[in-house]
Design a protein around this motif. Structure first.
Motif, PDB file in Angstrom:
ATOM      1  N   LYS A 222     -13.595 -40.676  21.531  1.00  0.00           N
ATOM      2  CA  LYS A 222     -13.855 -42.114  21.634  1.00  0.00           C
ATOM      3  C   LYS A 222     -13.663 -42.785  20.276  1.00  0.00           C
ATOM      4  CE  LYS A 222     -14.908 -44.014  24.807  1.00  0.00           C
ATOM      5  NZ  LYS A 222     -14.087 -44.794  25.766  1.00  0.00           N
ATOM      6  N   VAL A 223     -14.117 -42.129  19.199  1.00  0.00           N
ATOM      7  CA  VAL A 223     -13.909 -42.669  17.848  1.00  0.00           C
ATOM      8  C   VAL A 223     -12.418 -42.830  17.586  1.00  0.00           C
ATOM      9  CG1 VAL A 223     -14.127 -42.202  15.373  1.00  0.00           C
ATOM     10  CG2 VAL A 223     -16.057 -41.741  16.907  1.00  0.00           C
ATOM     11  N   LEU A 224     -11.659 -41.790  17.920  1.00  0.00           N
ATOM     12  CA  LEU A 224     -10.212 -41.807  17.704  1.00  0.00           C
ATOM     13  C   LEU A 224      -9.560 -42.936  18.507  1.00  0.00           C
ATOM     14  CD1 LEU A 224      -7.954 -40.315  16.252  1.00  0.00           C
ATOM     15  CD2 LEU A 224      -7.789 -38.772  18.216  1.00  0.00           C
ATOM     16  N   GLU A 225      -9.964 -43.067  19.758  1.00  0.00           N
ATOM     17  CA  GLU A 225      -9.429 -44.130  20.632  1.00  0.00           C
ATOM     18  C   GLU A 225      -9.704 -45.513  20.029  1.00  0.00           C
ATOM     19  OE1 GLU A 225     -10.899 -46.185  24.738  1.00  0.00           O
ATOM     20  OE2 GLU A 225     -10.926 -43.988  24.712  1.00  0.00           O
ATOM     21  N   HIS A 226     -10.934 -45.718  19.566  1.00  0.00           N
ATOM     22  CA  HIS A 226     -11.302 -47.008  18.982  1.00  0.00           C
ATOM     23  C   HIS A 226     -10.553 -47.268  17.675  1.00  0.00           C
ATOM     24  CE1 HIS A 226     -15.461 -47.474  21.168  1.00  0.00           C
ATOM     25  NE2 HIS A 226     -14.439 -47.444  21.990  1.00  0.00           N
ATOM     26  N   GLU A 227     -10.376 -46.218  16.869  1.00  0.00           N
ATOM     27  CA  GLU A 227      -9.679 -46.381  15.591  1.00  0.00           C
ATOM     28  C   GLU A 227      -8.227 -46.806  15.809  1.00  0.00           C
ATOM     29  OE1 GLU A 227     -10.493 -46.231  12.390  1.00  0.00           O
ATOM     30  OE2 GLU A 227     -12.612 -45.811  12.722  1.00  0.00           O
ATOM     31  N   VAL A 228      -7.552 -46.113  16.717  1.00  0.00           N
ATOM     32  CA  VAL A 228      -6.145 -46.430  16.990  1.00  0.00           C
ATOM     33  C   VAL A 228      -6.030 -47.849  17.545  1.00  0.00           C
ATOM     34  CG1 VAL A 228      -4.152 -45.855  18.433  1.00  0.00           C
ATOM     35  CG2 VAL A 228      -5.447 -44.028  17.298  1.00  0.00           C
ATOM     36  N   ARG A 229      -6.912 -48.182  18.492  1.00  0.00           N
ATOM     37  CA  ARG A 229      -6.913 -49.533  19.071  1.00  0.00           C
ATOM     38  C   ARG A 229      -7.173 -50.577  17.989  1.00  0.00           C
ATOM     39  NH1 ARG A 229     -11.648 -50.615  23.187  1.00  0.00           N
ATOM     40  NH2 ARG A 229     -12.782 -50.756  21.215  1.00  0.00           N
ATOM     41  N   GLY A 230      -8.117 -50.282  17.094  1.00  0.00           N
ATOM     42  CA  GLY A 230      -8.446 -51.212  16.017  1.00  0.00           C
ATOM     43  C   GLY A 230      -7.268 -51.483  15.099  1.00  0.00           C
TER      44      GLY A 230
END
Length: 649
Positions: free
Chosen positions: A112-120
């Protein structure tokens, strides 16, 4: 274990901040240039840096809100460009983005952290050409400055106004505690001073007998900070430009990328359906109020500045009840202790007073223990003062997570309110609405403090979708109407007499008095905010849009001088842009959860509450809220629970 709250470097704060940011730049470059490809070697240390920056800057941003001064303003304003530049640099760091994008994550939290980072990164324009990246950076900086300017204009305008009442008959019938709070001696003469600070303002608007003074106060409140009109235009233009640069048709579409709601139409449809459900009952409520004002004082032209006053009188006649009857039973200190006891019982924690430095003598800090072990810290700053901005809020400081060295960090948070201050004669006494507010903010706080995630970016309130972040706060506030809860701390501040069953029944009975009018008001704010961000509105177009929405939602036409938007700090200075609807969106979850946990005898079902803590609160933003909800109760939240909560036919 915890950071000590102190700020003794205001004069050179921005220089210290710049030094910290430059050191972080070097560390980030080192991570980016390294051969590291694992989550633990890249995203773990990056989250450590996020925490370090938060620990350093939050005390200043907090102090600027609660102990506002020229020194805090100067330090804060000097810091904003530095933070904005740093944030833009990081968000548009292509090399770092490529490194993160290539990482594989194992755990659910890490994914989830990775998903949010890429989206950010993508939403920050990492893939844009250099000239557009530079423009985004400029926009971010300017928006930070404008948001602060909006807030400061509003605070200055609020503090600049005073209404001095000399005739005692113009305060007759008001609660004695409000009269005492307003009473002053000027040149040897007793006068009564009312201001636009919320406790003072709402006291006269609710109980003040002089209609002309209510009109004057209302007009002063509704015309605060006219200079914010230009600030609003700039904010809207920049947000629209930002969304266009990133490939979105509007700021509303851009905002939904990180929300629980999927489509713009979903939000508009939800709000309109809520308005349609409330409209028939709202019309009846207003008709009843107009008839009452006519019968009581021969008022044929009920105005907005009359609504609070006659609503309170009607409530008293209809239910033999008003806030003056409950206020003596809600002494701030006892309410706070009662709330802590309830949270302790509900969630299996204990609170112990902490002997630590704070920013003001009225601040009450507590350490939190779970299973005998220290697990968090909370600060309560509950009384109004002129250096504090209005409203109530929770602010997180430290976060629960495991850092790159394997050390566990514990969370801390601030709860800030603006309740009537303690005077020489009486302690701080709360209206029941204030009790509800305190429960609401505590709901936010425990969402952060009870987080158990190992990854900082999704722990506590971090990573939680904006339109469901109000769920835990609304959930807890619903319990503030239950007799089984109120009797735990409702004792007369002078006699110690417990609050009566009859009075508690009236609190519950009057909970939904004029509920439909209240829903229309919230829908009005929400539709205005969301539609405002679906296109580019400038100048008079902003007022025209609001007037158009009011054709449906405002059954009592506001005066032409009413410039509500100039004080709408939630969306222009508080992060709720295209997100004010979230209060009602989240309320579907909170209403459904409340009825699932309610027990009429004790006030709550401990087993269900335990599940709520383990699934909803502990998981933070690691899992989507709708998914967590189904894991907890085995079903989706029922929208009818919201209708049931408000008892709308």
């Amino acid at each position: 274990m915890f950071q000590e709250f102190k700020l003794d470097n205001l004069e050179h704060f921005s220089k210290d901040l710049e030094a910290l940011l430059n050191r972080q730049r070097k560390e980030i470059k080192s991570i980016t240039d390294s051969n590291a490809v694992d989550y633990a070697d890249v995203l773990k240390p990056l989250q450590d840096l996020d925490e370090e920056l938060s620990l350093f800057f939050t005390p200043l941003s907090h102090l600027n809100s609660v102990m506002n001064s020229e020194e805090t303003q100067k330090a804060y304003e000097a810091s904003l460009p530095l933070l904005s530049k740093f944030s833009s640099e990081m968000a548009q760091n292509i090399a770092l983005f490529k490194k993160i994008e290539a990482i594989k994550a194992d755990s659910k939290e890490a994914k989830k952290v990775l998903e949010h980072e890429v989206r950010g990164f993508i939403l920050s324009g990492v893939n844009l050409p250099e000239d557009k990246k530079k423009r985004l950076e400029e926009i971010s900086l300017k928006l930070s400055e404008l948001s602060n300017q909006f807030s400061q204009n509003l605070l200055d305008a609020t503090n600049a106004y005073e209404l001095i009442i000399e005739d005692e008959k113009d305060v007759e019938g008001m609660p004695q505690s409000d009269i005492d709070a307003a009473k002053e001696e000027i040149d040897g003469k007793t006068v009564y001073k009312f201001t636009l600070q919320f406790p003072s303002y709402v006291a006269y608007m609710t109980y003040g007998p002089n209609r002309e003074y209510r009109k004057e106060l209302s007009k002063a409140y509704a015309t605060r900070a006219p200079e914010n009109e230009e600030v609003i235009d700039q904010i809207l233009a920049l947000k629209y430009e930002k969304s266009q640069l990133l490939g979105f048709s509007s700021y509303a579409q851009y905002a939904l990328e990180t929300r629980d709601a999927s489509h713009e139409d979903d939000v508009i449809t939800f709000l309109n359906e809520l308005a349609d459900a409330a409209l028939p009952q709202a019309k009846n409520e207003l008709t009843e109020l107009k008839a009452f004002a006519l019968k009581t004082d021969d008022i044929e032209d009920l105005a907005g500045y009359d609504v609070g006053y006659y609503s309170e009188k009607l409530k008293k006649e209809k239910f033999d009840f008003d806030d003056t009857m409950t206020k003596p039973y809600f002494e701030q200190e006892k309410v706070l202790q009662g709330l802590l006891y309830i949270v302790s019982e509900l969630f299996g924690v204990t609170f112990e007073p902490a002997d630590i430095p704070t920013w003001h003598t009225c601040v009450k800090p507590f350490d939190i223990f779970e299973d005998g072990k220290l697990s968090g810290r909370i600060y309560f700053d509950l009384e109004a003062r002129k250096e504090k901005r209005g409203g109530a809020w929770m602010n997180d400081w430290e976060t629960h997570y495991v850092d790159s060295k394997g050390e566990t960090h514990l969370p801390s948070a601030f709860i800030v309110c603006n309740f009537s201050p303690t005077t020489q004669n009486i302690p701080s006494l709360l209206r029941h609405d204030d009790v509800v507010t305190l429960f609401h903010e505590m709901g936010h706080a425990i969402h952060h403090l009870f987080g158990k995630c190992k990854e900082r970016s999704v722990s506590g309130i971090n990573g939680v979708a904006w339109d469901v972040v109000e769920f835990p706060s609304q959930f807890l506030e619903n319990f503030a109407y239950e007799a089984a809860i109120l009797k735990r701390f409702g004792f007369h501040y002078e006699t110690g007499e417990p609050i009566s069953d009859e009075l508690m029944a009236k609190i519950k009975e009057t909970k939904n008095f004029q509920a439909a009018l209240g829903i229309l008001r919230q829908v009005e704010f929400s539709l205005f905010d969301f539609v405002l961000h679906q296109d580019l509105y400038q100048g008079e177009e902003v007022q025209t849009l609001l007037d158009g929405i009011r054709e449906k939602t405002s059954l009592l036409k506001p005066p032409s001088y009413n410039k509500f938007q100039h004080g709408f700090s939630h969306i222009f200075a508080g992060g709720y842009a295209a997100g004010y609807y979230s209060y009602k969106w989240a309320e579907v979850l909170s209403a459904d959860a409340f009825f699932s946990c309610l027990d009429n005898e004790s006030g709550f079902n401990k087993e269900r509450a335990k599940g709520y803590k383990e699934y909803i609160l502990a998981s933070g933003g690691a899992i989507e809220m709708s998914e967590l909800y189904e894991e907890w109760l085995g079903r989706k939240a029922d929208v009818q629970s919201l209708i049931k909560l408000y008892e709308i036919a």
